[in-house]
Design an enzyme around this catalytic site. Structure first.
Site, PDB file in Angstrom:
ATOM      1  N   GLU B  67      75.909  72.781  46.810  1.00  0.00           N
ATOM      2  CA  GLU B  67      75.787  71.529  47.564  1.00  0.00           C
ATOM      3  C   GLU B  67      76.784  71.433  48.715  1.00  0.00           C
ATOM      4  O   GLU B  67      76.442  70.977  49.807  1.00  0.00           O
ATOM      5  CB  GLU B  67      75.942  70.313  46.640  1.00  0.00           C
ATOM      6  CG  GLU B  67      74.718  70.044  45.764  1.00  0.00           C
ATOM      7  CD  GLU B  67      74.606  70.977  44.559  1.00  0.00           C
ATOM      8  OE1 GLU B  67      75.576  71.721  44.293  1.00  0.00           O
ATOM      9  OE2 GLU B  67      73.559  70.969  43.885  1.00  0.00           O
ATOM     10  N   HIS B 136      73.678  62.326  35.344  1.00  0.00           N
ATOM     11  CA  HIS B 136      72.518  62.314  36.247  1.00  0.00           C
ATOM     12  C   HIS B 136      72.054  60.921  36.648  1.00  0.00           C
ATOM     13  O   HIS B 136      71.031  60.780  37.291  1.00  0.00           O
ATOM     14  CB  HIS B 136      71.334  63.066  35.614  1.00  0.00           C
ATOM     15  CG  HIS B 136      71.522  64.547  35.555  1.00  0.00           C
ATOM     16  ND1 HIS B 136      72.223  65.173  34.561  1.00  0.00           N
ATOM     17  CD2 HIS B 136      71.110  65.537  36.389  1.00  0.00           C
ATOM     18  CE1 HIS B 136      72.228  66.479  34.772  1.00  0.00           C
ATOM     19  NE2 HIS B 136      71.563  66.726  35.878  1.00  0.00           N
TER      20      HIS B 136
END
Ligand SMILES: Cc1ncc(C[n+]2csc(CCOP(=O)(O)OP(=O)(O)O)c2C)c(N)n1
Ligand SMILES: [Mg+2]
Lengths: 327, 335
Positions: B67, B136
């Site tokens: 990322e 998450h």
């Protein structure tokens, strides 16, 4: 000795190295006198590594750098006035007084910005290479970073993507053997250039990074490779900074005096001057070159001094490109 | 007009933008196989509308799970001629790239005195309320509201998802798009034309006179339902969905509260320094005299998100909670 590089190119290398040296000597003095606010990190002693790399690039190739920031744009061909004005925080500074020494950028010479955050600008260079590749632009990008930054994870994320996508980018590690006070070998496992092998890309070390031609050769090979679509390379250059980590830091207990003395004798400007003399360039010629650069630095300082400080409202400009009224 | 899902509207906006401008590229983990449903016609490579077939790998590209590197590479590409759309999948993964967001994406234009533009969109989905556990289920948009230089959208309807995303892609500035997964299946009429909804303009989802209810992202449908319930009891609730959090349409919010004299703000993010906190402070500073009741914030508590459905349910504002708050500030008896 190489003959395929013209004497005029060698003279240009000497000129650029001298521009870095004289500009930074002056900046260091100005820091002492309190004329430059904030931190200043010089590349004095590392000019061959900077200029060898920049001269191996084309004028419109891209480049990113780090906190040791002045050499990169100067090596790439920036004019000294706006750089000096930036260091003192003037409106005519290359970043309008909003970057300062650590965050110089000069898009007119492909300098996409230095970074105060160690390692942070590396993917920016890789991203510019990605754009060049997608847009079919024959440009190469180069990321300068230190031996300290070589231990940041983002370098390896960028190297992996550059490798698998064959991006035209060169990762150039300026190994001056210390990250601030920390000797590289005490925090670095293995050799930095060998890490390239893990990504299936060429990795080379220039052992004599004080020799501008050795650096030039290595980076030229990497640039040719990148431009022909074969992808990235890692070039590690062994060098040494002559000054403190940053001007006025006054911490010098981590490098032994003998080592410093030895490296001071390996001055990249002297090296190239000797080669030029071998080619028949006279001492007068070299002295004149130095005098011209000194004059250029004087004019840069004058330009900076005579320039106004930015209006306070400038602090509130350039956040966004689009017109934004609602914030 | 066609009826589209929220997710379908995002896909339609991406396709339009890709067709309209060659500089627009999509990058992210698993985008080629259309795993998240916004880069293709269906789940198979042969379905009509598959982005890889339509545009080729130069325009849509899988990335490794990196990322920080992806965000940095997209930023560098945006500074030098591309207009990337980066699909970061889960909003929780944005933290991996915090340095690039804060130090490069948000600062480069400013720090370099305007030399750089940063036309890049970072999309991510907030998987909260789906028993995905603490790793998450983040709703991290308020953290990014605290970073000058970023723009932030949080659409809550299919129409807004399409129009705001087109505007985000057109923008020469970095835009972070936060998409609530609980909205993915939401259906609505969406214009087939290429249209844009300008950044920084709120949507009034219900007109009303008694209380202003500002709702963000996944809270908007619940807010509208609560407003409809109150309407049956004769209380007129004005529901405002800012849609864009940066820049925030302060005028729409202040004008509404000046009229109604009451404010309830509802959002799924944590309480401290959330968007609700910012909007409450704004109203308290600017239209305090108009207030007839204390401001009420409905948010997730300052607590991590638990996994078990029986535990997670209570963590976000609910329809009932919003209804109760509206009753309280308007002086109605609790139901
Ligand atoms: C992310 C980050 N960590 C730490 C620092 C503080 N810092 C600034 S320069 C520096 C040393 C960097 O060493 P190196 O990368 O070898 O570059 P050099 O200074 O030797 O040229 C450190 C630790 C920083 N600026 N950014
Ligand atoms: Mg170092």
């Amino acid at each position: 000795m190489r003959t395929d590089i013209s004497t005029s190119t060698l003279l240009e290398m000497q000129r650029r190295m001298t521009r870095i040296r004289r500009f930074e000597e002056r900046a260091a003095k100005m820091v002492k006198r309190g004329l430059i606010p904030g931190a200043v990190h010089t590349s004095i002693g590392q000019e061959a590594q900077v200029v060898g790399a920049c001269m191996a690039l084309d004028d419109d190739d891209y480049m990113t750098g780090n906190h040791r920031s002045h050499g990169h744009p100067i090596g790439k061909g920036s004019s000294l006035g706006p750089l000096m004005a930036e260091l003192v925080g003037k409106a005519t500074g290359v970043c309008r007084g909003k970057g300062g020494s650590l965050h110089l950028a000069d898009f007119s010479v492909g300098s996409l910005g230095e970074s105060g955050i160690v390692g942070s600008s590396i993917p920016i260079a890789a991203g510019s290479a990605f754009a060049s590749k997608i847009l079919g632009r024959p440009r190469v990008s180069l990321a300068f970073f230190g031996d300290g930054a070589a231990n940041q994870g983002v370098l390896y994320e960028a190297m992996n993507m550059a490798g698998v996508w064959k991006l035209p980018v060169i990762f150039l590690c300026e190994n001056n053997q210390y990250a601030l006070s920390t000797p590289a070998h005490t925090v670095t496992s293995g050799d930095i250039f060998e890490r390239a092998a893990g990504f299936g890309i060429p990795g080379v070390r220039v052992d004599d990074g004080q020799d501008v031609l050795a650096v030039y050769d290595a980076v030229k090979t990497a640039a040719d490779r990148a431009r022909s679509g074969e992808g990235p390379s890692l070039v590690e250059v062994m060098t040494y900074r002559f000054n403190e980590h940053s001007e006025g830091l006054r911490i010098d207990n981590y490098r032994d005096k003998e080592q410093v003395g030895e490296w001071l004798r390996r001055d990249p400007l002297d090296y190239l001057a000797a080669r030029l003399r071998d080619r028949g360039v006279t001492d007068e010629h070299l002295k004149a070159l130095d005098a011209e650069v000194m004059d250029e630095v004087d004019r840069a300082v004058e330009f900076a001094n005579e320039s106004p400080y930015p209006e306070p409202s400038v602090a509130f400009e350039d956040l966004y490109t689009d017109e934004v009224t609602a914030v | 007009m066609s009826v589209m899902s929220y997710l379908g509207a995002i896909g339609a906006a991406q396709r339009e933008a890709m067709e309209a401008d060659e500089r627009v590229v999509i990058m992210g983990e698993d985008v080629e196989a259309n795993v998240y449903g916004t880069t293709g016609g269906g789940k198979s490579r042969s379905s009509e509308g598959d982005f890889l077939q339509l545009f080729g790998r130069n325009r849509i590209r899988n990335t490794p799970i990196s990322e920080e590197g992806i965000v940095g590479i997209a930023a560098g590409a945006a500074m030098t001629g591309l207009r990337p759309i980066v699909d970061l999948s889960y909003s929780s993964f944005l933290y991996m790239a915090m340095d690039q967001f804060v130090n490069q994406v948000a600062k480069n234009r400013y720090m370099f005195g305007g030399q750089a533009s940063m036309p890049v969109v970072f999309r991510s989905a907030m998987f909260y309320g789906l028993n995905t556990g603490a790793h998450h289920s983040d709703r991290p948009y308020p953290m990014f509201m605290n970073v000058p230089g970023l723009k932030i959208i949080a659409p809550a309807s299919p129409e807004d998802a399409k129009g705001l995303l087109r505007a985000a892609i057109d923008s020469d500035d970095p835009v972070l798009a936060f998409e609530a997964v609980k909205l993915w299946g939401l259906k609505g009429e969406v214009s087939d034309e290429a249209f844009r909804i300008p950044l920084g303009v709120a949507r009034t989802a219900r007109k009303g006179t008694d209380v202003t209810l500002v709702a963000i992202s996944g809270s908007v449908p619940d807010a509208c339902a609560a407003a409809d319930r109150l309407a049956e009891e004769g209380v007129s609730v004005e529901v405002i969905d800012p849609r864009t959090l940066v820049p925030l349409d302060t005028t729409a919010i202040l004008t509404s509260v000046a009229k109604t004299g009451r404010l309830v703000v509802v959002e799924p993010a944590h309480r401290t320094c959330g968007a609700a906190a910012e909007i409450s402070a704004l109203v308290a500073e600017e239209v305090f005299d108009a207030l007839k009741a204390p401001i009420v914030r409905l948010t997730a508590p300052d607590m991590q998100i638990p996994f078990s459905p029986s535990l997670e349910q209570q963590m976000y504002p609910t329809r009932d909670g919003i209804t109760a708050a509206l009753r309280r500030v308007t002086g109605l008896k609790p139901a």
